[in-house]
Design a protein around this motif. Structure first.
Motif, mmCIF file in Angstrom:
data_model
loop_
_atom_site.group_PDB
_atom_site.id
_atom_site.type_symbol
_atom_site.label_atom_id
_atom_site.label_comp_id
_atom_site.label_asym_id
_atom_site.label_seq_id
_atom_site.Cartn_x
_atom_site.Cartn_y
_atom_site.Cartn_z
ATOM 1 N N GLY A 185 4.970 -41.800 41.311
ATOM 2 C CA GLY A 185 4.632 -40.865 40.238
ATOM 3 C C GLY A 185 4.624 -41.520 38.868
ATOM 4 N N ASP A 186 5.627 -42.385 38.616
ATOM 5 C CA ASP A 186 5.662 -43.093 37.334
ATOM 6 C C ASP A 186 4.444 -43.986 37.177
ATOM 7 O OD1 ASP A 186 7.983 -41.869 36.712
ATOM 8 O OD2 ASP A 186 9.291 -43.592 37.154
ATOM 9 N N SER A 187 4.066 -44.668 38.274
ATOM 10 C CA SER A 187 2.905 -45.550 38.213
ATOM 11 C C SER A 187 1.636 -44.767 37.905
ATOM 12 C CB SER A 187 2.758 -46.312 39.526
ATOM 13 O OG SER A 187 1.592 -47.127 39.505
ATOM 14 N N GLN A 188 1.513 -43.576 38.517
ATOM 15 C CA GLN A 188 0.324 -42.761 38.272
ATOM 16 C C GLN A 188 0.280 -42.259 36.845
ATOM 17 O OE1 GLN A 188 -2.205 -42.338 40.337
ATOM 18 N NE2 GLN A 188 -3.290 -41.210 38.742
ATOM 19 N N ARG A 189 1.443 -41.790 36.338
ATOM 20 C CA ARG A 189 1.490 -41.322 34.942
ATOM 21 C C ARG A 189 1.220 -42.464 33.965
ATOM 22 N NH1 ARG A 189 5.687 -38.168 37.129
ATOM 23 N NH2 ARG A 189 7.231 -39.766 36.594
ATOM 24 N N TYR A 190 1.727 -43.633 34.274
ATOM 25 C CA TYR A 190 1.494 -44.815 33.429
ATOM 26 C C TYR A 190 0.002 -45.137 33.363
ATOM 27 C CZ TYR A 190 1.608 -49.707 31.959
ATOM 28 O OH TYR A 190 1.384 -50.894 31.316
ATOM 29 N N GLN A 191 -0.661 -45.117 34.541
ATOM 30 C CA GLN A 191 -2.083 -45.424 34.574
ATOM 31 C C GLN A 191 -2.888 -44.359 33.841
ATOM 32 O OE1 GLN A 191 -3.312 -48.260 35.700
ATOM 33 N NE2 GLN A 191 -5.303 -47.625 34.900
ATOM 34 N N ASP A 192 -2.488 -43.079 34.002
ATOM 35 C CA ASP A 192 -3.181 -42.003 33.280
ATOM 36 C C ASP A 192 -3.052 -42.178 31.770
ATOM 37 O OD1 ASP A 192 -3.823 -40.978 35.726
ATOM 38 O OD2 ASP A 192 -2.233 -39.442 35.731
ATOM 39 N N ARG A 193 -1.872 -42.585 31.333
ATOM 40 C CA ARG A 193 -1.644 -42.779 29.894
ATOM 41 C C ARG A 193 -2.480 -43.939 29.365
ATOM 42 N NH1 ARG A 193 -0.748 -40.001 25.460
ATOM 43 N NH2 ARG A 193 0.650 -41.045 23.986
ATOM 44 N N ILE A 194 -2.566 -45.007 30.154
ATOM 45 C CA ILE A 194 -3.375 -46.156 29.757
ATOM 46 C C ILE A 194 -4.839 -45.756 29.621
ATOM 47 C CG2 ILE A 194 -4.290 -48.368 30.564
ATOM 48 C CD1 ILE A 194 -1.553 -48.591 29.403
ATOM 49 N N ASP A 195 -5.331 -44.978 30.598
ATOM 50 C CA ASP A 195 -6.729 -44.539 30.540
ATOM 51 C C ASP A 195 -6.985 -43.665 29.319
ATOM 52 O OD1 ASP A 195 -7.073 -45.919 32.870
ATOM 53 O OD2 ASP A 195 -6.866 -44.154 34.168
ATOM 54 N N GLU A 196 -6.013 -42.801 29.004
ATOM 55 C CA GLU A 196 -6.174 -41.915 27.846
ATOM 56 C C GLU A 196 -6.218 -42.706 26.540
ATOM 57 O OE1 GLU A 196 -3.801 -38.250 25.637
ATOM 58 O OE2 GLU A 196 -2.970 -39.222 27.420
ATOM 59 N N ILE A 197 -5.342 -43.682 26.438
ATOM 60 C CA ILE A 197 -5.289 -44.490 25.211
ATOM 61 C C ILE A 197 -6.549 -45.317 25.061
ATOM 62 C CG2 ILE A 197 -4.097 -46.415 24.094
ATOM 63 C CD1 ILE A 197 -1.509 -45.321 25.314
ATOM 64 N N SER A 198 -7.011 -45.924 26.159
ATOM 65 C CA SER A 198 -8.193 -46.777 26.073
ATOM 66 C C SER A 198 -9.435 -45.986 25.714
ATOM 67 C CB SER A 198 -8.398 -47.508 27.407
ATOM 68 O OG SER A 198 -8.609 -46.566 28.451
ATOM 69 N N SER A 199 -9.451 -44.689 26.057
ATOM 70 C CA SER A 199 -10.633 -43.883 25.749
ATOM 71 C C SER A 199 -10.695 -43.481 24.291
ATOM 72 C CB SER A 199 -10.641 -42.632 26.635
ATOM 73 O OG SER A 199 -9.516 -41.807 26.354
ATOM 74 N N ARG A 200 -9.536 -43.348 23.621
ATOM 75 C CA ARG A 200 -9.535 -42.910 22.215
ATOM 76 C C ARG A 200 -10.193 -43.914 21.283
ATOM 77 N NH1 ARG A 200 -3.456 -40.425 21.393
ATOM 78 N NH2 ARG A 200 -3.590 -38.776 22.960
ATOM 79 N N PRO A 201 -9.786 -45.193 21.260
ATOM 80 C CA PRO A 201 -10.452 -46.156 20.352
ATOM 81 C C PRO A 201 -11.931 -46.295 20.621
ATOM 82 C CG PRO A 201 -8.419 -47.060 21.231
ATOM 83 C CD PRO A 201 -8.705 -45.818 22.014
ATOM 84 N N LEU A 202 -12.327 -46.206 21.901
ATOM 85 C CA LEU A 202 -13.741 -46.357 22.213
ATOM 86 C C LEU A 202 -14.549 -45.228 21.606
ATOM 87 C CD1 LEU A 202 -13.507 -47.539 25.922
ATOM 88 C CD2 LEU A 202 -13.997 -48.896 23.889
ATOM 89 N N LYS A 203 -13.976 -44.008 21.580
ATOM 90 C CA LYS A 203 -14.665 -42.893 20.948
ATOM 91 C C LYS A 203 -14.809 -43.142 19.458
ATOM 92 C CE LYS A 203 -13.126 -39.382 24.253
ATOM 93 N NZ LYS A 203 -12.362 -38.124 24.421
ATOM 94 N N THR A 204 -13.720 -43.598 18.833
ATOM 95 C CA THR A 204 -13.781 -43.884 17.396
ATOM 96 C C THR A 204 -14.781 -44.983 17.109
ATOM 97 O OG1 THR A 204 -11.449 -43.282 17.240
ATOM 98 C CG2 THR A 204 -12.401 -44.505 15.390
ATOM 99 N N PHE A 205 -14.802 -45.969 18.028
ATOM 100 C CA PHE A 205 -15.688 -47.115 17.824
ATOM 101 C C PHE A 205 -17.153 -46.697 17.871
ATOM 102 C CE2 PHE A 205 -15.933 -51.617 17.649
ATOM 103 C CZ PHE A 205 -17.154 -51.933 18.218
ATOM 104 N N THR A 206 -17.462 -45.763 18.735
ATOM 105 C CA THR A 206 -18.866 -45.354 18.873
ATOM 106 C C THR A 206 -19.245 -44.277 17.883
ATOM 107 O OG1 THR A 206 -18.180 -43.773 20.583
ATOM 108 C CG2 THR A 206 -18.896 -45.950 21.311
ATOM 109 N N GLU A 207 -18.248 -43.483 17.423
ATOM 110 C CA GLU A 207 -18.582 -42.386 16.521
ATOM 111 C C GLU A 207 -18.647 -42.821 15.072
ATOM 112 O OE1 GLU A 207 -15.677 -39.461 17.233
ATOM 113 O OE2 GLU A 207 -16.414 -38.906 19.211
#
Length: 735
Positions: A80-102
């Motif tokens: 469960g910790d591994s899954q939550r960790y991976q979900d958090r990483i995916d969420e963080i990586s998506s935020r800068p990319l949105k800012t970068f493109t917008e």
């Protein structure tokens, strides 16, 4: 880790209970067989004695169930910790990319498309990210600032994206583009590194002798896009190549380790000293002037003798030896932008121009600027200099008179007076001291080339009457007259009025002087405006901030230059208003700010030139009210300021002094003079100022590069039976 610890605390009592049951069964079995085992291993819980019965079966079942349950629980927790960790990483990586493109950057018309500009900073939050293009390098530690990208790297199509979260418990830092935020998420350091293209070759490093931190190229597309995305307030006045300032929409860091208030000679000397002892130091100079630090002596000397019609723009001049130099200590490339200071890897010196410090919180270690910007500091230097005095009769004369009056001090005053001197018919200089006499000679030389009338008036009997003995003051007055200046001595101004497009100066003895413009050169008032808010002590006799032997006003506040009232171990408490004192006191204050703890023992010198042919250097207390002894000799072609600069290589003669103390100078073998030579011939000589038969001041009249000897004489503080013999130490009789 915390969850594993909880599981262990749950299983430990069960293990201890099982061990106890095992030992009891073994003891019971021994008693039944008629013998007691010598030693029962407590750790061998996997093997039970034969004939345990139902209790052994319960024991095995309990231990087995516990182990299986613990393993299942641990597996599910880790998964469960591994899954939550991976979900958090995916969420963080998506935020800068949105800012970068917008947030695409708008390319300039003449340049290729630029790299996307950073997003406009918003109030920081625990989950806020900052996107920063940086060089491919090891990630900096938590206590080190991240390195800001160069303009060339910012223009690359793809860059390294490093995102780290702010720790929730820490105070949120001010978001700045080009700075990597560091932090933790649930105890894990989160780092995302994307594909990096090959970076350009790094620029060559400066030589150790240079304390230069290049200013970022303001014409690069990345710099322009970053400037467009920044808030407009507070603004930094950026220094241009010509020395003028223009506003730049960059936010200044709210904290600096070293804060220097004032942009004069003392501040610059302190900055150089701090950087010399602490190469990675970050130094911020705050000045109300619109130009970087510069030397003031040429404003009343060499600049007026320049043949360049654009001298007011270039501010470059030829020294008496013919060499050209600028009044600025360093070119703009020496300094870094103020908004980049906090993230500069190797530190640097930044100048915040056009800003005035209006309040100082000593307990809170912070200052407030006139635009309400607050900057905190670790250590602070006050080098606010002084403000030119004015006559009360001029201040009360009205706005029209004030508009046509110059209080000469800054670069703007030089430019203004130069323009006035080319457009009016008459200029009157009020004051007979160093500044007044120098300006009189400078403008008098210009009057020979035009119809300009130059008048100098003062209450003394002769030029520099408060400094020079009467006979030498009279000789100087005749020298000034030969430069084309009309002298009005023993003049006390009663009133000034504007009448018929002229200024009428009424003297107390009834004389009336009509002029077009007035230059007030009547002294300097130390700038102690910060004393009230800072709670610092001001000397009631000499003015200025009272400091100790190490130039400290408080534990983390130092004062240098004209504003410092210090204690001289030989001459008592003093306040000095000269270039050499600003250089040495600023340098010492900078050393002490980095932990040197050195006392101020220097005897500063000053000099004044009445053109390229007559000049003098002085040290100590030079007051015409003291008894004096003058020893003179016939001057040669080598005994002029021009010749002195040719020998030393600099017009700022204090720069040619060495730090070594003069020791056992060899006296001249020429015969001793018999006091003052011929009545009106003072080609070169030495004037001693006495107090209680001890030399406390010395003037070297057209004698140059002998100041270490004069300094040693004052430092020794001895009585001299024959000062003619002492004068031999200066070799004034050698051809």
């Amino acid at each position: 880790m915390l969850k594993c610890r909880t599981v262990w605390r749950t299983l430990a009592p069960l293990a201890r209970t099982s061990s106890t049951v095992c030992r009891q069964n073994a003891r019971r079995a021994g008693l039944n067989n008629g013998r007691l085992p010598a030693c029962v291993p407590a750790a061998h819980m996997s093997t039970a004695p034969a004939g345990g019965g139902r209790e052994n079966q319960l024991y095995v079942l309990l231990v087995g169930a516990t182990c299986v349950g613990g393993a299942i629980y641990a597996y599910r927790t880790v998964k469960g910790d591994s899954q939550r960790y991976q979900d958090r990483i995916d969420e963080i990586s998506s935020r800068p990319l949105k800012t970068f493109t917008e947030e695409p950057a708008t390319p300039t018309q003449s340049e290729p498309p630029a790299a996307p500009s950073p997003a406009e900073p918003s109030p920081p939050a625990p989950d806020a990210e900052i996107l920063a293009p940086i060089e491919t390098a090891d990630l900096p530690s938590a206590d080190e600032p991240a390195v800001e990208a160069s303009p060339q790297e910012a223009a690359e199509p793809a860059a390294a994206l490093i995102v780290e979260e702010e720790p929730p418990a820490a105070e949120p830092a001010e978001a700045r583009p080009g700075v990597v935020a560091e932090g933790h998420i649930q105890g894990y350091l989160v780092t995302l590194v994307t594909t990096i293209l090959p970076e350009p070759s790094p620029p060559s490093e400066p030589t150790p002798a240079e304390l230069t931190e290049p200013v970022a190229d303001s014409e690069s597309p990345a710099a322009e896009s970053a400037a467009a995305a920044k808030p407009a307030e507070p603004q930094l006045e950026a220094v241009t190549e010509s020395g003028d300032a223009s506003p730049a929409s960059h936010k200044v860091s709210s904290h600096t380790p070293y804060l220097l208030i004032g942009g004069g000679t003392a501040s610059f000397a302190a900055a150089r000293s701090i950087r010399a002892r602490d190469p990675g130091a970050r130094v911020l100079i705050v000045t109300d002037e619109l130009v970087p630090p510069y030397m003031r002596p040429p404003l009343s000397k060499e600049l007026w003798f320049s043949d360049d019609p654009s001298v007011t723009e270039t501010l470059r001049f030829k020294q008496w030896n013919g060499k050209e130099r600028s009044i600025y200590f360093q070119p703009p490339s020496f300094y870094i932008n103020a908004e980049e200071l906090g993230s500069a890897e190797n530190g640097g010196v930044a100048v915040l121009t056009g800003k005035k410090v209006v309040h100082m919180d000593v307990r809170g270690n912070k200052i407030k600027l006139d635009d309400d910007t607050e900057i905190s500091y670790d250590k602070c230097l006050i080098a606010t200099g002084g403000v030119p005095r004015n006559l009360q009769v001029i201040e009360r004369a009205g706005e029209e008179v004030m508009k046509r009056t110059t209080l000469f001090r800054k670069v703007e005053d030089f430019k203004s007076l130069d323009k006035v001197s080319r457009n009016v018919k008459s200029i009157t200089i009020i004051g007979g001291g160093f500044l007044g006499s120098e300006l009189a000679c400078a403008l008098g030389r210009r009057s020979t080339e035009s119809d300009l009338e130059v008048i100098q008036m003062y209450p003394e009997k002769g030029n520099m009457g408060k400094v020079l003995p009467e006979y030498l003051s009279n000789w100087t007055t005749e020298k000034v007259k030969k430069e084309g200046v009309k002298i009005i001595s023993e003049a006390l101004v009663k009133s000034v009025v504007s009448k018929d497009d002229k200024l009428e100066i009424q003297l107390k003895d009834g004389r009336l002087v009509k002029t077009d413009h007035i230059v007030a050169a009547v002294g300097l008032e130390p700038n102690v405006d910060l004393a009230k808010s800072a709670g610092l002590e001001v000397d009631s006799d000499f003015g200025g901030f009272r400091v100790n032997a190490e130039l400290q006003a408080r534990s983390n506040i130092w004062v240098a230059g004209d504003a410092a009232c210090f204690y001289d171990i030989r001459l008592g408490r003093r306040r000095v208003e000269h270039h050499d004192h600003a250089v040495v006191s600023g340098r010492l204050a900078g050393e002490n700010m980095t932990g040197a703890n050195k006392p101020y023992w220097h005897q500063s010198m000053f000099w004044s030139d009445l053109g390229p042919d007559v000049g003098y250097e002085a040290i100590g207390i030079v007051d015409s009210s003291l008894p004096t002894v003058g020893v003179f000799a016939k001057a040669t072609a080598k005994d002029t300021p021009k010749a002195a600069t040719e020998e030393s290589g600099t017009g700022i003669r204090s720069e040619s002094e060495t730090e070594h103390t003069a020791s056992s100078p060899v006296a001249s073998s020429a015969p001793s003079p018999t006091g003052v030579q011929h009545k009106d011939e003072y080609g070169k000589g030495v004037i001693f100022y006495l107090r209680d038969k001890v030399v406390v001041g010395i003037i070297l009249w057209n004698v140059f590069n002998r100041m270490p000897i004069a300094r040693k004489i004052i430092k020794d503080g001895e009585e001299h039976a024959d000062l003619n013999e002492v004068a031999k130490l200066f070799n004034i009789h050698d051809d």
